[in-house]
Design an enzyme around this catalytic site. Sequence first.
Site, PDB file in Angstrom:
ATOM      1  N   GLU A   1       0.833  -1.198   0.000  1.00 15.10           N
ATOM      2  CA  GLU A   1       0.000   0.000   0.000  1.00 15.10           C
ATOM      3  C   GLU A   1       0.873   1.255   0.000  1.00 15.10           C
ATOM      4  O   GLU A   1       0.627   2.203  -0.751  1.00 15.10           O
ATOM      5  CB  GLU A   1      -0.928   0.013   1.210  1.00 15.10           C
ATOM      6  CG  GLU A   1      -1.831   1.241   1.247  1.00 15.10           C
ATOM      7  CD  GLU A   1      -2.519   1.444   2.575  1.00 15.10           C
ATOM      8  OE1 GLU A   1      -3.692   1.851   2.573  1.00 15.10           O
ATOM      9  OE2 GLU A   1      -1.872   1.222   3.629  1.00 15.10           O
TER      10      GLU A   1
ATOM     11  N   TRP B   1      -8.526  -1.688   0.303  1.00 14.77           N
ATOM     12  CA  TRP B   1      -9.306  -0.552  -0.215  1.00 14.77           C
ATOM     13  C   TRP B   1     -10.541  -0.991  -0.998  1.00 14.77           C
ATOM     14  O   TRP B   1     -11.256  -0.157  -1.557  1.00 14.77           O
ATOM     15  CB  TRP B   1      -8.433   0.322  -1.117  1.00 14.77           C
ATOM     16  CG  TRP B   1      -7.533   1.247  -0.354  1.00 14.77           C
ATOM     17  CD1 TRP B   1      -6.214   1.059  -0.041  1.00 14.77           C
ATOM     18  CD2 TRP B   1      -7.899   2.510   0.203  1.00 14.77           C
ATOM     19  NE1 TRP B   1      -5.742   2.129   0.673  1.00 14.77           N
ATOM     20  CE2 TRP B   1      -6.748   3.041   0.833  1.00 14.77           C
ATOM     21  CE3 TRP B   1      -9.084   3.256   0.227  1.00 14.77           C
ATOM     22  CZ2 TRP B   1      -6.748   4.269   1.488  1.00 14.77           C
ATOM     23  CZ3 TRP B   1      -9.081   4.476   0.869  1.00 14.77           C
ATOM     24  CH2 TRP B   1      -7.925   4.974   1.496  1.00 14.77           C
TER      25      TRP B   1
ATOM     26  N   TYR C   1      -4.554   9.716  -0.762  1.00 20.75           N
ATOM     27  CA  TYR C   1      -3.183   9.890  -0.289  1.00 20.75           C
ATOM     28  C   TYR C   1      -2.123  10.123  -1.364  1.00 20.75           C
ATOM     29  O   TYR C   1      -1.465  11.163  -1.391  1.00 20.75           O
ATOM     30  CB  TYR C   1      -2.774   8.666   0.539  1.00 20.75           C
ATOM     31  CG  TYR C   1      -3.593   8.463   1.773  1.00 20.75           C
ATOM     32  CD1 TYR C   1      -3.302   9.140   2.948  1.00 20.75           C
ATOM     33  CD2 TYR C   1      -4.670   7.571   1.774  1.00 20.75           C
ATOM     34  CE1 TYR C   1      -4.057   8.944   4.103  1.00 20.75           C
ATOM     35  CE2 TYR C   1      -5.433   7.378   2.915  1.00 20.75           C
ATOM     36  CZ  TYR C   1      -5.115   8.064   4.075  1.00 20.75           C
ATOM     37  OH  TYR C   1      -5.866   7.879   5.208  1.00 20.75           O
TER      38      TYR C   1
ATOM     39  N   CYS D   1      -6.857   9.785   6.831  1.00 26.75           N
ATOM     40  CA  CYS D   1      -6.817   9.599   8.284  1.00 26.75           C
ATOM     41  C   CYS D   1      -5.413   9.928   8.800  1.00 26.75           C
ATOM     42  O   CYS D   1      -5.257  10.770   9.667  1.00 26.75           O
ATOM     43  CB  CYS D   1      -7.209   8.172   8.640  1.00 26.75           C
ATOM     44  SG  CYS D   1      -8.913   7.771   8.200  1.00 26.75           S
TER      45      CYS D   1
ATOM     46  N   ARG E   1      -5.824  12.089  12.211  1.00 24.50           N
ATOM     47  CA  ARG E   1      -7.042  12.757  12.684  1.00 24.50           C
ATOM     48  C   ARG E   1      -8.065  11.761  13.199  1.00 24.50           C
ATOM     49  O   ARG E   1      -8.869  12.053  14.088  1.00 24.50           O
ATOM     50  CB  ARG E   1      -7.672  13.574  11.558  1.00 24.50           C
ATOM     51  CG  ARG E   1      -8.157  12.701  10.410  1.00 24.50           C
ATOM     52  CD  ARG E   1      -9.198  13.339   9.532  1.00 24.50           C
ATOM     53  NE  ARG E   1      -9.637  12.388   8.523  1.00 24.50           N
ATOM     54  CZ  ARG E   1     -10.742  11.654   8.604  1.00 24.50           C
ATOM     55  NH1 ARG E   1     -11.541  11.746   9.645  1.00 24.50           N
ATOM     56  NH2 ARG E   1     -11.060  10.812   7.641  1.00 24.50           N
ATOM     57  N   SER E   2      -8.078  10.558  12.620  1.00 29.89           N
ATOM     58  CA  SER E   2      -9.054   9.523  12.964  1.00 29.89           C
ATOM     59  C   SER E   2      -8.337   8.185  12.918  1.00 29.89           C
ATOM     60  O   SER E   2      -7.646   7.893  11.939  1.00 29.89           O
ATOM     61  CB  SER E   2     -10.212   9.542  11.963  1.00 29.89           C
ATOM     62  OG  SER E   2     -11.092   8.450  12.175  1.00 29.89           O
TER      63      SER E   2
ATOM     64  N   ASP F   1      -8.719   3.963  13.719  1.00 28.15           N
ATOM     65  CA  ASP F   1      -9.298   2.680  14.106  1.00 28.15           C
ATOM     66  C   ASP F   1      -8.158   1.870  14.733  1.00 28.15           C
ATOM     67  O   ASP F   1      -7.314   1.321  14.040  1.00 28.15           O
ATOM     68  CB  ASP F   1      -9.860   2.000  12.851  1.00 28.15           C
ATOM     69  CG  ASP F   1     -10.320   0.573  13.079  1.00 28.15           C
ATOM     70  OD1 ASP F   1     -10.159   0.047  14.188  1.00 28.15           O
ATOM     71  OD2 ASP F   1     -10.827  -0.028  12.114  1.00 28.15           O
TER      72      ASP F   1
ATOM     73  N   LEU G   1     -12.227   2.619  19.016  1.00 26.17           N
ATOM     74  CA  LEU G   1     -12.466   1.199  18.774  1.00 26.17           C
ATOM     75  C   LEU G   1     -13.931   1.025  18.391  1.00 26.17           C
ATOM     76  O   LEU G   1     -14.818   1.639  19.010  1.00 26.17           O
ATOM     77  CB  LEU G   1     -12.165   0.379  20.033  1.00 26.17           C
ATOM     78  CG  LEU G   1     -10.706   0.319  20.465  1.00 26.17           C
ATOM     79  CD1 LEU G   1     -10.606  -0.209  21.892  1.00 26.17           C
ATOM     80  CD2 LEU G   1      -9.885  -0.551  19.513  1.00 26.17           C
TER      81      LEU G   1
ATOM     82  N   ALA H   1     -15.197  -1.101   8.859  1.00 31.79           N
ATOM     83  CA  ALA H   1     -16.314  -0.150   8.807  1.00 31.79           C
ATOM     84  C   ALA H   1     -16.126   0.767   7.611  1.00 31.79           C
ATOM     85  O   ALA H   1     -15.084   1.383   7.468  1.00 31.79           O
ATOM     86  CB  ALA H   1     -16.382   0.665  10.097  1.00 31.79           C
TER      87      ALA H   1
END
Length: 308
Positions: A65, A87, A129, A190, A210-211, A213, A252, A307
């Site tokens: 990736e 992806w 990205y 993210c 920023r986010s 998982d 989570l 998700a």
Amino acid sequence: MSQNHPEQQYLDLMRHIWSAGSERVDRTGIGTRSVMGAMLRFDLADGAMPLITTKRVYWKTATRELLWFLTGDTNIRPLVLQGVKIWNEWPHANYVKETGEQISLEDFVQRIAEDEAFAERWGDLGPVYGKQWVDWPTYHYRKDGLYEKGPGINQVAELVESLRNNPGSRRHIIEGWNVAELDRMALPPCHKTYQFHVAGDRLNCVLYQRSCDVALGLPFNLWSAALLTRMLAQQVDLLPGELVWMGGDTHLYLNHAHLIEEQLSREPQGHPTLEIMQRPASIFDYRIEDFEVRDYTPHGPIKAPVAV
């Protein structure tokens, strides 16, 4: 012994979020437990890498990736042809939404692999990205009051030159958060901001996410950021220093309970290292065969849904 293992801070973060995080309704509708603001630090000296051992992390997938990002490509087909699945869900969901065809994810991915025209139409993620990293769009103002498209900015190439020629700069940054193009991205970045810092003969990296998982994404993010730091250090004749990871909304998912509880019952084991087998001509010329991981003896994998 495990309390002194670098991975323990990751497990402590997971435990803290699961036990004390704020339960929230999120974009996906699944629900999360979340904290705001987190930090992890990893020493990358002597080949050390933040490769999680309490579950198997497929580091070659994460590496492929990262190498894909560095090409600037935004279509999933090159990843699909390498067996990289991370992806696939986003363009599949978009295809189902746009066409109404209830095609399975597996059949959709198969069509991406076999039909180049189909992939060109439905496999693109928008300017995610890699596009921002190596071809950030520019526009020039004209005297008639309009703007015309200018040459893209290769942030990665400029970073390499900056590290070589101006190591004391505080502007060694790769930025993915292009506000003007967020609405065209399948998923806004993210892991959005990378800043590098030269201290003597060592290269440090701070990644702001920023986010995050924590269960599924963070093991990949830590590996990729450390790998990029190692590659850059090699290219500019520095030694790898420290990776500092900082999370904004650090969460989570509620449907990952089985993964979290199983992983928290395990102890870190071993200290994996990475050897880069050769020095390519540029940061853009690395191949998967250039990387060899040693002493990686993880616990087994733990599957959980992504998700979207």
